[in-house]
Scaffold this active site. Structure first.
Site, PDB file in Angstrom:
ATOM      1  N   ASN A 145       0.846  -1.199   0.000  1.00  0.00           N
ATOM      2  CA  ASN A 145       0.000   0.000   0.000  1.00  0.00           C
ATOM      3  C   ASN A 145       0.878   1.244   0.000  1.00  0.00           C
ATOM      4  O   ASN A 145       2.097   1.156  -0.016  1.00  0.00           O
ATOM      5  CB  ASN A 145      -0.954  -0.023   1.201  1.00  0.00           C
TER       6      ASN A 145
ATOM      7  N   GLY B 247      -0.037   1.566  16.887  1.00  0.00           N
ATOM      8  CA  GLY B 247      -0.072   0.863  15.591  1.00  0.00           C
ATOM      9  C   GLY B 247      -0.355   1.843  14.468  1.00  0.00           C
ATOM     10  O   GLY B 247      -1.500   2.035  14.080  1.00  0.00           O
TER      11      GLY B 247
ATOM     12  N   ASP C  68      -4.476  -9.939  13.196  1.00  0.00           N
ATOM     13  CA  ASP C  68      -4.543  -8.519  13.530  1.00  0.00           C
ATOM     14  C   ASP C  68      -3.583  -8.217  14.685  1.00  0.00           C
ATOM     15  O   ASP C  68      -3.797  -8.662  15.823  1.00  0.00           O
ATOM     16  CB  ASP C  68      -5.984  -8.144  13.904  1.00  0.00           C
TER      17      ASP C  68
ATOM     18  N   PHE D 115      -4.633   3.140  14.822  1.00  0.00           N
ATOM     19  CA  PHE D 115      -4.990   4.125  13.799  1.00  0.00           C
ATOM     20  C   PHE D 115      -6.162   3.558  13.007  1.00  0.00           C
ATOM     21  O   PHE D 115      -6.336   2.336  12.937  1.00  0.00           O
ATOM     22  CB  PHE D 115      -3.813   4.390  12.854  1.00  0.00           C
TER      23      PHE D 115
HETATM   24  O1  PMT Z   1       2.754   6.202   6.488  1.00  0.00           O
HETATM   25  P1  PMT Z   1       2.163   7.510   6.012  1.00  0.00           P
HETATM   26  O2  PMT Z   1       2.320   7.706   4.525  1.00  0.00           O
HETATM   27  O3  PMT Z   1       2.631   8.682   6.822  1.00  0.00           O
HETATM   28  O4  PMT Z   1       0.571   7.417   6.222  1.00  0.00           O
HETATM   29  C1  PMT Z   1       0.055   7.355   7.497  1.00  0.00           C
HETATM   30  C2  PMT Z   1      -1.095   6.347   7.594  1.00  0.00           C
HETATM   31  C3  PMT Z   1      -2.273   6.828   6.772  1.00  0.00           C
HETATM   32  C4  PMT Z   1      -0.649   4.975   7.105  1.00  0.00           C
HETATM   33  C5  PMT Z   1      -1.478   6.252   9.109  1.00  0.00           C
HETATM   34  O5  PMT Z   1      -1.894   7.514   9.543  1.00  0.00           O
HETATM   35  C6  PMT Z   1      -2.586   5.237   9.362  1.00  0.00           C
HETATM   36  O6  PMT Z   1      -3.770   5.515   9.252  1.00  0.00           O
HETATM   37  N1  PMT Z   1      -2.189   3.989   9.704  1.00  0.00           N
HETATM   38  C7  PMT Z   1      -3.124   2.832   9.820  1.00  0.00           C
HETATM   39  C8  PMT Z   1      -3.514   2.369   8.462  1.00  0.00           C
HETATM   40  C9  PMT Z   1      -4.428   1.158   8.533  1.00  0.00           C
HETATM   41  O7  PMT Z   1      -4.012   0.103   8.211  1.00  0.00           O
HETATM   42  O8  PMT Z   1      -5.624   1.396   9.022  1.00  0.00           O
HETATM   43  P2  PMT Z   1      -6.784   0.279   9.193  1.00  0.00           P
HETATM   44  O9  PMT Z   1      -8.010   1.076   9.508  1.00  0.00           O
HETATM   45  O10 PMT Z   1      -6.803  -0.632   8.020  1.00  0.00           O
HETATM   46  O11 PMT Z   1      -6.316  -0.555  10.445  1.00  0.00           O
HETATM   47  C10 PMT Z   1      -6.718  -0.222  11.776  1.00  0.00           C
HETATM   48  C11 PMT Z   1      -5.595  -0.486  12.756  1.00  0.00           C
HETATM   49  O12 PMT Z   1      -5.349  -1.891  12.831  1.00  0.00           O
HETATM   50  C12 PMT Z   1      -4.283   0.173  12.427  1.00  0.00           C
HETATM   51  O13 PMT Z   1      -3.728   0.630  13.631  1.00  0.00           O
HETATM   52  C13 PMT Z   1      -3.442  -0.964  11.844  1.00  0.00           C
HETATM   53  O14 PMT Z   1      -2.058  -0.782  12.134  1.00  0.00           O
HETATM   54  C14 PMT Z   1      -3.985  -2.151  12.629  1.00  0.00           C
HETATM   55  N2  PMT Z   1      -3.873  -3.439  11.925  1.00  0.00           N
HETATM   56  C15 PMT Z   1      -4.560  -3.676  10.774  1.00  0.00           C
HETATM   57  C16 PMT Z   1      -4.480  -4.928  10.182  1.00  0.00           C
HETATM   58  C17 PMT Z   1      -3.688  -5.931  10.775  1.00  0.00           C
HETATM   59  N3  PMT Z   1      -3.565  -7.143  10.239  1.00  0.00           N
HETATM   60  N4  PMT Z   1      -3.029  -5.672  11.907  1.00  0.00           N
HETATM   61  C18 PMT Z   1      -3.113  -4.457  12.494  1.00  0.00           C
HETATM   62  O15 PMT Z   1      -2.482  -4.226  13.537  1.00  0.00           O
END
Ligand code: PMT
Length: 405
Positions: free
Chosen positions: A210, A273, A306, A323
């Site tokens: 991504n 995260g 996750d 996040f």
């Molecule tokens: O890196 P940059 O270019 O500065 O951009 C920043 C960002 C947009 C990446 C950052 O601000 C951000 O939003 N990070 C989380 C992105 C994400 O994966 O969001 P999500 O809504 O899909 O996931 C929710 C949370 O679960 C996140 O904290 C993610 O780290 C966590 N996760 C998701 C899937 C997984 N298998 N394991 C996780 O821990």
């Protein structure tokens, strides 16, 4: 509240319009019992006069590297030896570049090289100059050499533009100097941060990934370090250098990130995260490069574990901050993740819009916890990270106080 101190402060101004604020800084420092000696560069003298600073500091102002009279009174080496700390306010892009390259062709750059005391700089310049990669590289270099950077702030600039580059206010600089720093909210705490994208291989040359650049997560690492925390950064592949003093762990896939985070998380006070972890990976990684064949093809994906949820469900868990990257119904989905993943806090950002979120230098966040929320408007990720870290420190403190009243 800052108490009195008896420090010998060498205060230098380089040539920017913010030099007019330096006069107030002298006054504030003297009010706190500091002994202040002032150095002006020739460019600074175009904005402010030595007489003003002589009157405020009670000492002759040094302006020349090789001036017989001044060298007799307090030569540059003696001046450097005399000081308990050196503060440059305003520090222009030019003086920052000189310091970072070790030039010594005027009084101030020579003093910097000769000084063995702590050095602070309060940058002030046009926002485009501040954001220029070469300036940021110079700043990083100085930080790596132990220089403390105060500010700059965001806001209206003398040049009519808006953005980061405005010198911090004299009161803030004064507080910073007299308390050693305003940055001790996470003193003694350990913070684990995941950042950047993951790469999920399809074959030896291709992967699913991504757009995450790591900027948000790396800025959080820097902000946490600046608040006194010891920081481990588990990072997917990015082209950033880790902030000084970071314990960097490089990973590639979601599974590797899971393993590196989970083996540490229970030992940390805070987990953030910020990584964009792939939700799915190819079910099979082909050993050989996949050949082009049919017009349509299918890749079978399997769900990844996750990481965030696993950390938040540990028996001995850190204060866990997730996040949420959303393209619709931000609060609803973010609060859903807060509950479902058992988090203490979630920072939600819009993604897929014109600016902010992935890759951009700027971002805006809506931060939610069970009893409240806080909005952070669009700003530079470094500034945003500072604000988020302050909020996390506050909520961590509240949680610890409730647990151990
Ligand atoms: O890196 P940059 O270019 O500065 O951009 C920043 C960002 C947009 C990446 C950052 O601000 C951000 O939003 N990070 C989380 C992105 C994400 O994966 O969001 P999500 O809504 O899909 O996931 C929710 C949370 O679960 C996140 O904290 C993610 O780290 C966590 N996760 C998701 C899937 C997984 N298998 N394991 C996780 O821990």
């Amino acid at each position: 509240m800052v108490s009195k101190i008896n420090k010998k402060i060498l205060l230098a101004a380089s040539g920017g319009i913010a030099a007019y604020k330096t006069a107030e800084l002298v006054r504030l420092l003297r009010k706190k019992n500091a002994e202040v000696r002032v150095v002006l560069t020739h460019a600074a003298e175009k904005f402010v006069t030595p007489l003003t600073f002589q009157a405020l500091s009670g000492h002759a102002v040094a302006t020349e590297l090789l001036d017989t009279e001044q060298e007799n009174a307090m030569g540059h080496i003696n001046l450097a030896r005399w000081a308990d700390l050196l503060i440059v306010a305003p520090a222009t892009a030019d003086i920052i570049a000189k310091f970072s390259h070790g030039l010594a062709d005027d009084l101030l750059s020579t003093l910097y090289l000769a000084a063995e005391c702590p050095v602070y700089i309060a940058p002030a310049m046009n926002q485009a100059m501040w954001n220029k990669t070469v300036t940021q590289d110079n700043i990083k270099k100085l930080q790596n050499h132990g220089v403390t950077i105060i500010g700059p702030e965001s806001g209206d600039q003398a040049c009519g533009e808006q953005g980061f580059g405005r010198m911090s206010e004299p009161e803030e600089i004064c507080n910073h100097l007299l308390t050693g720093s305003s940055s001790s909210l996470l003193q003694g705490k350990s913070v684990l941060i995941s950042a950047g994208p993951t790469r999920e291989p399809l074959d030896p040359v291709r992967y699913i990934s991504n757009r995450s650049s790591g900027k948000m997560g790396y800025a959080l690492a820097e902000a946490a370090i600046n608040q006194g925390a010891s920081v481990t950064l588990v990072s997917g592949p990015v082209s950033l250098s880790a902030p000084a003093k970071t314990n960097l762990v490089n990973v590639e896939t979601a599974q590797q990130m899971y393993e590196e985070v989970l083996q540490r998380a229970g030992l940390y006070d805070v987990y953030i995260g910020a990584a964009a972890v792939a939700d799915y990976s190819p079910d099979q990684i082909k050993e050989e490069k996949i050949k082009k064949q049919a017009d349509r093809t299918t890749i079978v994906l399997r769900k990844n574990k996750d990481i965030l949820s696993a950390v938040a469900h540990l028996k001995q868990r850190p204060f866990t901050v997730g996040f949420a990257a959303e393209t619709q119904e931000l609060e609803k989905y973010a609060r859903g993740k807060l509950e479902r993943k058992n988090l203490d806090m979630i920072a939600a950002n819009w993604v897929g819009k014109e600016s902010g979120g992935f890759e951009d230098d700027n971002n805006a966040l809506q931060v939610f916890w069970r009893q409240g929320k806080q909005n952070f408007e669009m700003m530079n990720k470094k500034r945003l990270a500072e604000k988020l870290i302050e909020l996390i420190a506050e909520k961590l403190d509240e949680k610890n106080t409730t647990k151990n009243p």
